[in-house]
Motif scaffolding. Sequence first.
Motif, PDB file in Angstrom:
ATOM      1  N   LYS A   7       0.847  -1.188   0.000  1.00 19.65           N
ATOM      2  CA  LYS A   7       0.000   0.000   0.000  1.00 19.65           C
ATOM      3  C   LYS A   7       0.879   1.234   0.000  1.00 19.65           C
ATOM      4  N   VAL A   8       0.390   2.254  -0.644  1.00 19.79           N
ATOM      5  CA  VAL A   8       1.039   3.562  -0.641  1.00 19.79           C
ATOM      6  C   VAL A   8       0.088   4.483   0.115  1.00 19.79           C
ATOM      7  N   VAL A   9       0.615   5.115   1.154  1.00 19.04           N
ATOM      8  CA  VAL A   9      -0.195   5.942   2.038  1.00 19.04           C
ATOM      9  C   VAL A   9       0.203   7.406   1.869  1.00 19.04           C
ATOM     10  N   TYR A  10      -0.791   8.245   1.620  1.00 23.42           N
ATOM     11  CA  TYR A  10      -0.572   9.676   1.488  1.00 23.42           C
ATOM     12  C   TYR A  10      -1.346  10.396   2.588  1.00 23.42           C
ATOM     13  N   LYS A  11      -0.617  11.192   3.375  1.00 24.46           N
ATOM     14  CA  LYS A  11      -1.246  12.039   4.394  1.00 24.46           C
ATOM     15  C   LYS A  11      -1.114  13.478   3.922  1.00 24.46           C
ATOM     16  N   PRO A  12      -2.243  14.161   3.701  1.00 22.52           N
ATOM     17  CA  PRO A  12      -2.176  15.535   3.210  1.00 22.52           C
ATOM     18  C   PRO A  12      -1.528  16.499   4.195  1.00 22.52           C
ATOM     19  N   ASP A  13      -1.561  16.151   5.482  1.00 17.86           N
ATOM     20  CA  ASP A  13      -1.008  17.010   6.525  1.00 17.86           C
ATOM     21  C   ASP A  13      -0.452  16.100   7.606  1.00 17.86           C
ATOM     22  N   SER A  14       0.759  16.360   8.061  1.00 15.72           N
ATOM     23  CA  SER A  14       1.396  15.482   9.048  1.00 15.72           C
ATOM     24  C   SER A  14       0.642  15.427  10.368  1.00 15.72           C
ATOM     25  N   GLN A  15      -0.158  16.437  10.669  1.00 18.31           N
ATOM     26  CA  GLN A  15      -0.925  16.459  11.911  1.00 18.31           C
ATOM     27  C   GLN A  15      -2.308  15.809  11.761  1.00 18.31           C
ATOM     28  N   SER A  16      -2.705  15.543  10.544  1.00 18.21           N
ATOM     29  CA  SER A  16      -4.027  15.011  10.272  1.00 18.21           C
ATOM     30  C   SER A  16      -4.077  13.495  10.455  1.00 18.21           C
ATOM     31  N   THR A  17      -5.257  12.985  10.793  1.00 17.16           N
ATOM     32  CA  THR A  17      -5.446  11.533  10.842  1.00 17.16           C
ATOM     33  C   THR A  17      -5.965  11.014   9.501  1.00 17.16           C
ATOM     34  N   ASP A  18      -6.234  11.918   8.555  1.00 13.98           N
ATOM     35  CA  ASP A  18      -6.672  11.498   7.222  1.00 13.98           C
ATOM     36  C   ASP A  18      -5.546  10.812   6.484  1.00 13.98           C
ATOM     37  N   GLU A  19      -5.851   9.660   5.896  1.00 11.61           N
ATOM     38  CA  GLU A  19      -4.903   8.943   5.051  1.00 11.61           C
ATOM     39  C   GLU A  19      -5.629   8.475   3.799  1.00 11.61           C
ATOM     40  N   PHE A  20      -4.944   8.606   2.671  1.00  8.17           N
ATOM     41  CA  PHE A  20      -5.456   8.126   1.398  1.00  8.17           C
ATOM     42  C   PHE A  20      -4.526   7.006   0.956  1.00  8.17           C
ATOM     43  N   ILE A  21      -5.113   5.868   0.592  1.00  4.32           N
ATOM     44  CA  ILE A  21      -4.329   4.664   0.353  1.00  4.32           C
ATOM     45  C   ILE A  21      -4.599   4.114  -1.039  1.00  4.32           C
ATOM     46  N   ALA A  22      -3.516   3.701  -1.708  1.00  3.05           N
ATOM     47  CA  ALA A  22      -3.596   3.019  -2.990  1.00  3.05           C
ATOM     48  C   ALA A  22      -2.913   1.662  -2.835  1.00  3.05           C
ATOM     49  N   VAL A  23      -3.416   0.660  -3.524  1.00  2.00           N
ATOM     50  CA  VAL A  23      -2.824  -0.673  -3.509  1.00  2.00           C
ATOM     51  C   VAL A  23      -2.005  -0.820  -4.791  1.00  2.00           C
ATOM     52  N   VAL A  24      -0.728  -1.193  -4.627  1.00  2.00           N
ATOM     53  CA  VAL A  24       0.193  -1.232  -5.767  1.00  2.00           C
ATOM     54  C   VAL A  24       0.953  -2.555  -5.852  1.00  2.00           C
ATOM     55  N   ASN A  25       1.504  -2.792  -7.032  1.00  2.00           N
ATOM     56  CA  ASN A  25       2.458  -3.863  -7.263  1.00  2.00           C
ATOM     57  C   ASN A  25       3.810  -3.286  -6.837  1.00  2.00           C
ATOM     58  N   PRO A  26       4.438  -3.809  -5.780  1.00  2.00           N
ATOM     59  CA  PRO A  26       5.640  -3.156  -5.247  1.00  2.00           C
ATOM     60  C   PRO A  26       6.816  -3.075  -6.221  1.00  2.00           C
ATOM     61  N   GLU A  27       6.984  -4.096  -7.053  1.00  2.00           N
ATOM     62  CA  GLU A  27       8.116  -4.068  -8.001  1.00  2.00           C
ATOM     63  C   GLU A  27       7.912  -2.993  -9.062  1.00  2.00           C
ATOM     64  N   GLU A  28       6.707  -2.949  -9.640  1.00  2.05           N
ATOM     65  CA  GLU A  28       6.415  -1.947 -10.666  1.00  2.05           C
ATOM     66  C   GLU A  28       6.382  -0.542 -10.071  1.00  2.05           C
ATOM     67  N   PHE A  29       5.867  -0.426  -8.851  1.00  2.66           N
ATOM     68  CA  PHE A  29       5.820   0.883  -8.201  1.00  2.66           C
ATOM     69  C   PHE A  29       7.224   1.430  -8.004  1.00  2.66           C
ATOM     70  N   LYS A  30       8.154   0.598  -7.559  1.00  2.54           N
ATOM     71  CA  LYS A  30       9.537   1.052  -7.340  1.00  2.54           C
ATOM     72  C   LYS A  30      10.142   1.571  -8.636  1.00  2.54           C
ATOM     73  N   LYS A  31       9.963   0.821  -9.728  1.00  9.05           N
ATOM     74  CA  LYS A  31      10.497   1.252 -11.026  1.00  9.05           C
ATOM     75  C   LYS A  31       9.859   2.578 -11.454  1.00  9.05           C
ATOM     76  N   TRP A  32       8.530   2.671 -11.299  1.00 11.32           N
ATOM     77  CA  TRP A  32       7.810   3.879 -11.687  1.00 11.32           C
ATOM     78  C   TRP A  32       8.270   5.067 -10.850  1.00 11.32           C
ATOM     79  N   LYS A  33       8.391   4.862  -9.541  1.00 12.90           N
ATOM     80  CA  LYS A  33       8.805   5.933  -8.621  1.00 12.90           C
ATOM     81  C   LYS A  33      10.237   6.388  -8.921  1.00 12.90           C
ATOM     82  N   ASP A  34      11.081   5.440  -9.372  1.00 11.60           N
ATOM     83  CA  ASP A  34      12.460   5.764  -9.715  1.00 11.60           C
ATOM     84  C   ASP A  34      12.585   6.452 -11.074  1.00 11.60           C
TER      85      ASP A  34
END
Length: 122
Positions: A7-34
């Motif tokens: 999972k990739v977790v995005y918090k819009p604000d470090s103080q917030s409890t809101d989290e937005f989550i995406a489910v990814v293929n870790p190998e492809e995500f690493k290549k894409w992120k790189d």
Amino acid sequence: MVKNVAKVVYKPDSQSTDEFIAVVNPEEFKKWKDGDSSIPLASVVDSFEIFHSGQGSQGLLGRPSKQQLETVFGTSKDVDVMTIVLQKGREQAGEGFSGGTFSSAKGSMLDTRGKGLTGIRG
């Protein structure tokens, strides 16, 4: 067929409890992120579903409303929201999943009926 997911977790604000989550293929995500722009986003993500928890990693996951997406991301278009989550979020490899895998033959372990999810914890 069993595949690894993270999972990739995005918090819009470090103080917030809101989290937005995406489910990814870790190998492809690493290549894409790189920076491998030849990888289509559809190969990186398990689906274009974005999940939301208003209670941090311990809360139930549900689908955010279009208004929530517009407020946080400035758009509710799934491709645009997913790109922001992947670019700015942090990967949590398999921590929140049973063994980090699920069987696509049995269907996703994620409940997409809008009742919230209990299967993913960070």
